[in-house]
Motif scaffolding. Structure first.
Motif, PDB file in Angstrom:
ATOM      1  N   PHE A   1     -14.412   6.964  -1.851  1.00  0.00           N
ATOM      2  CA  PHE A   1     -15.233   6.902  -3.050  1.00  0.00           C
ATOM      3  C   PHE A   1     -14.585   5.957  -4.052  1.00  0.00           C
ATOM      4  O   PHE A   1     -13.365   5.964  -4.219  1.00  0.00           O
ATOM      5  N   ASP A   2     -15.404   5.158  -4.709  1.00  0.00           N
ATOM      6  CA  ASP A   2     -14.978   4.345  -5.854  1.00  0.00           C
ATOM      7  C   ASP A   2     -15.398   5.063  -7.125  1.00  0.00           C
ATOM      8  O   ASP A   2     -16.560   5.463  -7.269  1.00  0.00           O
ATOM      9  N   ILE A   3     -14.450   5.208  -8.047  1.00  0.00           N
ATOM     10  CA  ILE A   3     -14.732   5.849  -9.327  1.00  0.00           C
ATOM     11  C   ILE A   3     -14.328   4.895 -10.443  1.00  0.00           C
ATOM     12  O   ILE A   3     -13.162   4.498 -10.537  1.00  0.00           O
ATOM     13  N   GLU A   4     -15.284   4.497 -11.268  1.00  0.00           N
ATOM     14  CA  GLU A   4     -15.033   3.576 -12.374  1.00  0.00           C
ATOM     15  C   GLU A   4     -14.785   4.364 -13.656  1.00  0.00           C
ATOM     16  O   GLU A   4     -15.567   5.238 -14.015  1.00  0.00           O
ATOM     17  N   THR A   5     -13.687   4.033 -14.327  1.00  0.00           N
ATOM     18  CA  THR A   5     -13.363   4.675 -15.605  1.00  0.00           C
ATOM     19  C   THR A   5     -12.853   3.603 -16.559  1.00  0.00           C
ATOM     20  O   THR A   5     -11.651   3.399 -16.695  1.00  0.00           O
ATOM     21  N   GLY A   6     -13.749   2.923 -17.227  1.00  0.00           N
ATOM     22  CA  GLY A   6     -13.332   1.878 -18.158  1.00  0.00           C
ATOM     23  C   GLY A   6     -12.694   0.720 -17.425  1.00  0.00           C
ATOM     24  O   GLY A   6     -13.268   0.128 -16.524  1.00  0.00           O
ATOM     25  N   GLY A   7     -11.451   0.389 -17.806  1.00  0.00           N
ATOM     26  CA  GLY A   7     -10.759  -0.737 -17.189  1.00  0.00           C
ATOM     27  C   GLY A   7     -10.126  -0.406 -15.857  1.00  0.00           C
ATOM     28  O   GLY A   7      -9.561  -1.280 -15.207  1.00  0.00           O
ATOM     29  N   HIS A   8     -10.197   0.865 -15.427  1.00  0.00           N
ATOM     30  CA  HIS A   8      -9.598   1.279 -14.160  1.00  0.00           C
ATOM     31  C   HIS A   8     -10.680   1.461 -13.095  1.00  0.00           C
ATOM     32  O   HIS A   8     -11.808   1.811 -13.391  1.00  0.00           O
ATOM     33  N   VAL A   9     -10.270   1.242 -11.841  1.00  0.00           N
ATOM     34  CA  VAL A   9     -11.098   1.603 -10.703  1.00  0.00           C
ATOM     35  C   VAL A   9     -10.241   2.456  -9.774  1.00  0.00           C
ATOM     36  O   VAL A   9      -9.221   1.991  -9.263  1.00  0.00           O
ATOM     37  N   PHE A  10     -10.625   3.719  -9.591  1.00  0.00           N
ATOM     38  CA  PHE A  10      -9.927   4.613  -8.674  1.00  0.00           C
ATOM     39  C   PHE A  10     -10.675   4.613  -7.352  1.00  0.00           C
ATOM     40  O   PHE A  10     -11.897   4.760  -7.316  1.00  0.00           O
ATOM     41  N   GLN A  11      -9.923   4.491  -6.255  1.00  0.00           N
ATOM     42  CA  GLN A  11     -10.497   4.558  -4.926  1.00  0.00           C
ATOM     43  C   GLN A  11      -9.799   5.673  -4.160  1.00  0.00           C
ATOM     44  O   GLN A  11      -8.609   5.581  -3.858  1.00  0.00           O
TER      45      GLN A  11
ATOM     46  N   LYS B   1      -8.984  13.722  15.868  1.00  0.00           N
ATOM     47  CA  LYS B   1      -7.985  14.752  16.137  1.00  0.00           C
ATOM     48  C   LYS B   1      -7.141  15.092  14.911  1.00  0.00           C
ATOM     49  O   LYS B   1      -6.120  15.766  15.021  1.00  0.00           O
ATOM     50  N   GLY B   2      -7.564  14.617  13.769  1.00  0.00           N
ATOM     51  CA  GLY B   2      -6.870  14.990  12.537  1.00  0.00           C
ATOM     52  C   GLY B   2      -5.764  14.064  12.110  1.00  0.00           C
ATOM     53  O   GLY B   2      -5.035  14.377  11.155  1.00  0.00           O
ATOM     54  N   ASP B   3      -5.611  12.927  12.808  1.00  0.00           N
ATOM     55  CA  ASP B   3      -4.606  11.948  12.367  1.00  0.00           C
ATOM     56  C   ASP B   3      -5.186  11.168  11.186  1.00  0.00           C
ATOM     57  O   ASP B   3      -5.454   9.965  11.257  1.00  0.00           O
ATOM     58  N   ILE B   4      -5.378  11.874  10.097  1.00  0.00           N
ATOM     59  CA  ILE B   4      -6.072  11.325   8.935  1.00  0.00           C
ATOM     60  C   ILE B   4      -5.110  11.275   7.751  1.00  0.00           C
ATOM     61  O   ILE B   4      -4.481  12.279   7.397  1.00  0.00           O
ATOM     62  N   PHE B   5      -4.994  10.110   7.163  1.00  0.00           N
ATOM     63  CA  PHE B   5      -4.154   9.913   5.992  1.00  0.00           C
ATOM     64  C   PHE B   5      -5.041   9.919   4.743  1.00  0.00           C
ATOM     65  O   PHE B   5      -6.014   9.160   4.673  1.00  0.00           O
ATOM     66  N   PHE B   6      -4.705  10.781   3.790  1.00  0.00           N
ATOM     67  CA  PHE B   6      -5.383  10.754   2.507  1.00  0.00           C
ATOM     68  C   PHE B   6      -4.633   9.801   1.581  1.00  0.00           C
ATOM     69  O   PHE B   6      -3.402   9.764   1.558  1.00  0.00           O
ATOM     70  N   GLY B   7      -5.378   8.984   0.822  1.00  0.00           N
ATOM     71  CA  GLY B   7      -4.720   8.040  -0.065  1.00  0.00           C
ATOM     72  C   GLY B   7      -5.607   7.608  -1.202  1.00  0.00           C
ATOM     73  O   GLY B   7      -6.747   8.062  -1.342  1.00  0.00           O
ATOM     74  N   PHE B   8      -5.074   6.738  -2.022  1.00  0.00           N
ATOM     75  CA  PHE B   8      -5.845   6.219  -3.149  1.00  0.00           C
ATOM     76  C   PHE B   8      -5.335   4.842  -3.537  1.00  0.00           C
ATOM     77  O   PHE B   8      -4.168   4.482  -3.288  1.00  0.00           O
ATOM     78  N   ASN B   9      -6.223   4.070  -4.137  1.00  0.00           N
ATOM     79  CA  ASN B   9      -5.891   2.790  -4.769  1.00  0.00           C
ATOM     80  C   ASN B   9      -6.266   2.883  -6.241  1.00  0.00           C
ATOM     81  O   ASN B   9      -7.331   3.407  -6.581  1.00  0.00           O
ATOM     82  N   VAL B  10      -5.401   2.383  -7.091  1.00  0.00           N
ATOM     83  CA  VAL B  10      -5.683   2.327  -8.522  1.00  0.00           C
ATOM     84  C   VAL B  10      -5.438   0.896  -8.982  1.00  0.00           C
ATOM     85  O   VAL B  10      -4.402   0.305  -8.662  1.00  0.00           O
TER      86      VAL B  10
END
Length: 300
Positions: free
Chosen positions: A247-257, A281-290
């Motif tokens: 998901f992309d989330i826009e908050t002013g000058g930031h973009v959270f992914q 099989k669950g080899d899933i990495f949770f992460g984010f970009n800011v």
């Protein structure tokens, strides 16, 4: 006494009024036609095909504007199936810090440092073609991307590698179309060249075809997806295609992914030829970009 009405002046006045009304209406009609013609002949470039310079793991067609500096933090936890002992991956993490700068509205450069294999990377992006509307406008946007990644990890007890053997290069043509204000799709033919591979049967040149999409859900929220298909070869036989959803989330000058993916790395060197996780099989990495943009100089 005879009364004579001034029929002559009355007739003349009526004729003038009747003649003025069509003339005024015709003038308004001509102005409207001129306005419509001007709008139809105006060519406009498509903007915000994607909200960030990255879709998830990979690059998007977007670049920072001229004089704009973009600071990016990319974070990737461990796999969800690593169990409660590792707090389902939250005890483990890799990170990348990056800077991107727009030399012009079309040309951008960037550098980064990843904790995975202590890798430094640098790249250039050039917006070759831009989608638009109006006469002569192009139906797609095309951005060219090239990067180099250098691993500084110590290879012990093996003999230390030369600097040249540590380099990996990536070349991409990013083709995107914004179908509507809500939907954007991107195609990414990719070549990754590795100067050094462990085994003779391994491929120095790895070809892949990527597909990405962005579907806007609300004014500030969008669903994104990204997939890289490895073309047949030794790499495709021993590694997995990279898949990411987020998901992309826009908050002013930031973009959270916020995203989940089966790729641990956050640059092309890792994502395309070195993905090992099995998503099912669950080899899933949770992460984010800011990302955060800073305007260092005025636009020309």
């Amino acid at each position: 006494m005879n009364l004579t009405l001034p029929w002559g002046p009355l007739a003349l006045g009526a004729a003038l009024l009747l003649g003025a009304a069509p003339a005024h209406a015709q003038q308004d009609l001509m102005q409207q036609l001129d306005h419509l013609t001007g709008d139809s002949l105006r060519r406009e470039l498509t903007v915000a095909t994607f909200k960030g310079t990255r879709v998830i793991n990979g690059q998007s067609i977007e670049t920072p504007g001229a004089g704009s500096l973009l600071f990016l933090i990319s974070h990737r936890f461990g796999t969800l199936n690593s169990g409660a002992y590792n707090f389902f991956g939250l005890d483990q993490a890799t990170i990348r810090l990056g800077l991107e700068y727009g030399l012009t509205d079309r040309l951008a450069v960037g550098i980064g440092r990843s904790s995975l294999e202590k890798t430094f990377d640098g790249f250039g992006k050039y917006r070759l073609l831009r989608q638009g509307s109006g006469p002569g406008a192009l139906p797609v946007s095309v951005t060219l991307f090239a990067s180099a990644a250098l691993s500084s990890l110590r290879f012990e007890p093996q003999p230390e590698r030369t600097t040249t053997s540590r380099l990996t290069y990536t070349y991409q043509a990013l083709l995107a179309r914004k179908f509507s204000s809500a939907l954007s799709v991107q195609l990414m033919p990719t070549l990754v060249h590795r100067n050094y591979v462990d085994l003779r049967r391994d491929q120095n040149n790895v070809w892949a075809l990527g597909l990405a999409a962005r579907q806007k859900l609300t004014k500030r929220l969008a669903l994104t997806g990204e997939y890289y298909y490895l073309l047949p070869g030794a790499t495709a036989d021993n590694f997995r295609n990279s898949l990411a959803l987020g998901f992309d989330i826009e908050t002013g000058g930031h973009v959270f992914q916020l995203h989940v993916t089966n790729s641990q790395g956050m640059i092309e060197k890792f994502v395309i030829p070195q993905t090992t996780g099995n998503f099912l099989k669950g080899d899933i990495f949770f992460g984010f970009n800011v990302s955060r943009a800073f305007q260092l100089r005025g636009r020309p």
